[in-house]
Design a protein around this motif. Sequence first.
Motif, PDB file in Angstrom:
ATOM      1  N   LEU A 132      11.060   8.532 -13.685  1.00 52.62           N
ATOM      2  CA  LEU A 132      10.620   8.097 -15.011  1.00 52.62           C
ATOM      3  C   LEU A 132       9.093   7.988 -15.075  1.00 52.62           C
ATOM      4  O   LEU A 132       8.490   8.327 -16.098  1.00 52.62           O
ATOM      5  CB  LEU A 132      11.271   6.766 -15.373  1.00 52.62           C
ATOM      6  N   ILE A 133       8.468   7.533 -13.995  1.00 50.18           N
ATOM      7  CA  ILE A 133       6.997   7.485 -13.965  1.00 50.18           C
ATOM      8  C   ILE A 133       6.427   8.891 -14.156  1.00 50.18           C
ATOM      9  O   ILE A 133       5.459   9.087 -14.894  1.00 50.18           O
ATOM     10  CB  ILE A 133       6.488   6.876 -12.640  1.00 50.18           C
ATOM     11  N   GLY A 134       7.032   9.873 -13.494  1.00 47.93           N
ATOM     12  CA  GLY A 134       6.584  11.258 -13.666  1.00 47.93           C
ATOM     13  C   GLY A 134       6.765  11.741 -15.094  1.00 47.93           C
ATOM     14  O   GLY A 134       5.893  12.405 -15.659  1.00 47.93           O
ATOM     15  N   GLY A 154       6.588  16.241 -12.634  1.00 46.77           N
ATOM     16  CA  GLY A 154       6.264  14.859 -12.280  1.00 46.77           C
ATOM     17  C   GLY A 154       7.494  14.087 -11.842  1.00 46.77           C
ATOM     18  O   GLY A 154       7.453  13.339 -10.864  1.00 46.77           O
ATOM     19  N   ALA A 155       8.605  14.272 -12.556  1.00 45.36           N
ATOM     20  CA  ALA A 155       9.849  13.568 -12.215  1.00 45.36           C
ATOM     21  C   ALA A 155      10.385  14.018 -10.862  1.00 45.36           C
ATOM     22  O   ALA A 155      10.743  13.192 -10.018  1.00 45.36           O
ATOM     23  CB  ALA A 155      10.894  13.802 -13.302  1.00 45.36           C
ATOM     24  N   VAL A 185       3.291  -0.664 -16.875  1.00 40.84           N
ATOM     25  CA  VAL A 185       4.407   0.095 -16.273  1.00 40.84           C
ATOM     26  C   VAL A 185       4.520  -0.240 -14.792  1.00 40.84           C
ATOM     27  O   VAL A 185       5.618  -0.502 -14.277  1.00 40.84           O
ATOM     28  CB  VAL A 185       4.226   1.611 -16.486  1.00 40.84           C
ATOM     29  N   ILE A 186       3.396  -0.257 -14.095  1.00 39.85           N
ATOM     30  CA  ILE A 186       3.389  -0.563 -12.659  1.00 39.85           C
ATOM     31  C   ILE A 186       3.889  -1.985 -12.417  1.00 39.85           C
ATOM     32  O   ILE A 186       4.754  -2.214 -11.562  1.00 39.85           O
ATOM     33  CB  ILE A 186       1.971  -0.363 -12.074  1.00 39.85           C
ATOM     34  N   ALA A 187       3.368  -2.946 -13.163  1.00 41.91           N
ATOM     35  CA  ALA A 187       3.782  -4.343 -12.980  1.00 41.91           C
ATOM     36  C   ALA A 187       5.255  -4.510 -13.351  1.00 41.91           C
ATOM     37  O   ALA A 187       6.023  -5.137 -12.611  1.00 41.91           O
ATOM     38  CB  ALA A 187       2.909  -5.263 -13.824  1.00 41.91           C
ATOM     39  N   GLY A 188       5.650  -3.948 -14.465  1.00 42.63           N
ATOM     40  CA  GLY A 188       7.036  -4.065 -14.906  1.00 42.63           C
ATOM     41  C   GLY A 188       8.009  -3.471 -13.908  1.00 42.63           C
ATOM     42  O   GLY A 188       9.043  -4.071 -13.585  1.00 42.63           O
ATOM     43  N   MET A 189       7.670  -2.297 -13.385  1.00 43.87           N
ATOM     44  CA  MET A 189       8.524  -1.638 -12.405  1.00 43.87           C
ATOM     45  C   MET A 189       8.683  -2.516 -11.160  1.00 43.87           C
ATOM     46  O   MET A 189       9.794  -2.694 -10.662  1.00 43.87           O
ATOM     47  CB  MET A 189       7.907  -0.292 -12.021  1.00 43.87           C
ATOM     48  N   ILE A 206       0.845  -1.188   0.000  1.00 38.56           N
ATOM     49  CA  ILE A 206       0.000   0.000   0.000  1.00 38.56           C
ATOM     50  C   ILE A 206       0.885   1.244   0.000  1.00 38.56           C
ATOM     51  O   ILE A 206       1.756   1.384   0.848  1.00 38.56           O
ATOM     52  CB  ILE A 206      -0.924   0.017   1.237  1.00 38.56           C
ATOM     53  N   GLU A 207       0.661   2.119  -0.962  1.00 36.64           N
ATOM     54  CA  GLU A 207       1.355   3.397  -1.028  1.00 36.64           C
ATOM     55  C   GLU A 207       0.641   4.280  -2.039  1.00 36.64           C
ATOM     56  O   GLU A 207      -0.062   3.771  -2.904  1.00 36.64           O
ATOM     57  CB  GLU A 207       2.842   3.219  -1.381  1.00 36.64           C
ATOM     58  N   LEU A 208       0.818   5.578  -1.907  1.00 38.18           N
ATOM     59  CA  LEU A 208       0.203   6.508  -2.850  1.00 38.18           C
ATOM     60  C   LEU A 208       1.226   7.256  -3.696  1.00 38.18           C
ATOM     61  O   LEU A 208       0.869   8.148  -4.455  1.00 38.18           O
ATOM     62  CB  LEU A 208      -0.675   7.525  -2.098  1.00 38.18           C
ATOM     63  N   VAL A 209       2.490   6.912  -3.557  1.00 40.37           N
ATOM     64  CA  VAL A 209       3.532   7.608  -4.311  1.00 40.37           C
ATOM     65  C   VAL A 209       3.326   7.404  -5.809  1.00 40.37           C
ATOM     66  O   VAL A 209       3.401   8.352  -6.585  1.00 40.37           O
ATOM     67  CB  VAL A 209       4.943   7.148  -3.885  1.00 40.37           C
ATOM     68  N   THR A 210       3.043   6.186  -6.216  1.00 43.66           N
ATOM     69  CA  THR A 210       2.875   5.889  -7.640  1.00 43.66           C
ATOM     70  C   THR A 210       1.680   6.651  -8.212  1.00 43.66           C
ATOM     71  O   THR A 210       1.811   7.353  -9.222  1.00 43.66           O
ATOM     72  CB  THR A 210       2.699   4.371  -7.857  1.00 43.66           C
ATOM     73  N   LEU A 211       0.536   6.533  -7.580  1.00 43.36           N
ATOM     74  CA  LEU A 211      -0.675   7.203  -8.068  1.00 43.36           C
ATOM     75  C   LEU A 211      -0.489   8.717  -8.099  1.00 43.36           C
ATOM     76  O   LEU A 211      -0.822   9.363  -9.093  1.00 43.36           O
ATOM     77  CB  LEU A 211      -1.876   6.843  -7.190  1.00 43.36           C
ATOM     78  N   SER A 212       0.053   9.278  -7.025  1.00 41.71           N
ATOM     79  CA  SER A 212       0.195  10.731  -6.986  1.00 41.71           C
ATOM     80  C   SER A 212       1.254  11.217  -7.974  1.00 41.71           C
ATOM     81  O   SER A 212       1.119  12.299  -8.545  1.00 41.71           O
ATOM     82  CB  SER A 212       0.489  11.219  -5.562  1.00 41.71           C
ATOM     83  N   THR A 213       2.294  10.425  -8.226  1.00 40.74           N
ATOM     84  CA  THR A 213       3.295  10.810  -9.223  1.00 40.74           C
ATOM     85  C   THR A 213       2.676  10.828 -10.616  1.00 40.74           C
ATOM     86  O   THR A 213       2.934  11.749 -11.406  1.00 40.74           O
ATOM     87  CB  THR A 213       4.504   9.851  -9.186  1.00 40.74           C
ATOM     88  N   ILE A 214       1.847   9.847 -10.906  1.00 41.34           N
ATOM     89  CA  ILE A 214       1.156   9.830 -12.203  1.00 41.34           C
ATOM     90  C   ILE A 214       0.239  11.044 -12.314  1.00 41.34           C
ATOM     91  O   ILE A 214       0.214  11.731 -13.343  1.00 41.34           O
ATOM     92  CB  ILE A 214       0.382   8.506 -12.390  1.00 41.34           C
ATOM     93  N   LEU A 215      -0.520  11.331 -11.275  1.00 41.11           N
ATOM     94  CA  LEU A 215      -1.425  12.485 -11.274  1.00 41.11           C
ATOM     95  C   LEU A 215      -0.664  13.787 -11.504  1.00 41.11           C
ATOM     96  O   LEU A 215      -1.047  14.598 -12.357  1.00 41.11           O
ATOM     97  CB  LEU A 215      -2.191  12.549  -9.946  1.00 41.11           C
ATOM     98  N   ILE A 216       0.402  13.987 -10.772  1.00 44.67           N
ATOM     99  CA  ILE A 216       1.171  15.229 -10.890  1.00 44.67           C
ATOM    100  C   ILE A 216       1.850  15.304 -12.254  1.00 44.67           C
ATOM    101  O   ILE A 216       1.915  16.377 -12.861  1.00 44.67           O
ATOM    102  CB  ILE A 216       2.190  15.348  -9.728  1.00 44.67           C
TER     103      ILE A 216
END
Length: 172
Positions: free
Chosen positions: A106-108, A74-75, A126-130, A55-65
């Motif tokens: 890179l996600i950003g 974003g980066a 991207v999420i699964a690969g990462m 559980i984390e929100l870093v991925t979702l929030s990085t995509i959003l930003i």
Amino acid sequence: MKIDWKVYAAVMGLALIAAIALFIAKIFYLVGAILATLLLALLLGVMKPVKYLGIELVTLSTILIGIMFGSLIGAVYGAVVLIAHLILGRYYIGPYLLWLLPEYALIGVVSGVMGNGIISLVGVSVIAGMNFVNLFLTFLVDRERVGPYVPYVLGNVVINSLLLMQVMPLLL
């Protein structure tokens, strides 16, 4: 046809108000993303068993930003918030930080380039690969951490994929 200066001033005033409202809304999302991400990290820091479920929100929030502010913001956001998340969540910070920081940057970047297009199977990939690259690199560098890391990877892929596909469209 000549436009009265009052109409011109009113249109310009409305355009200015609209631009300010859009800017304020973007800032609201930025501050909200940071606060939600870091508050969750603090909670996970005291709820040890739960934090190993991915559980984390870093991925979702990085995509959003990345989508809202572009690749550069974003980066930077992804790398900075990842470090804050790891510290506040009391996660082990080891050699894998060497590949996590560039990944989140890179996600950003990818989110900024793809925009809403990342809200698809591409984003899930991207999420699964990462996560699976992280697992493989952890295996190469820090083998004793692989066993406990597997549930985190699986949970993180499922949770972030659901958040991306179900929550992100609502946020945008």
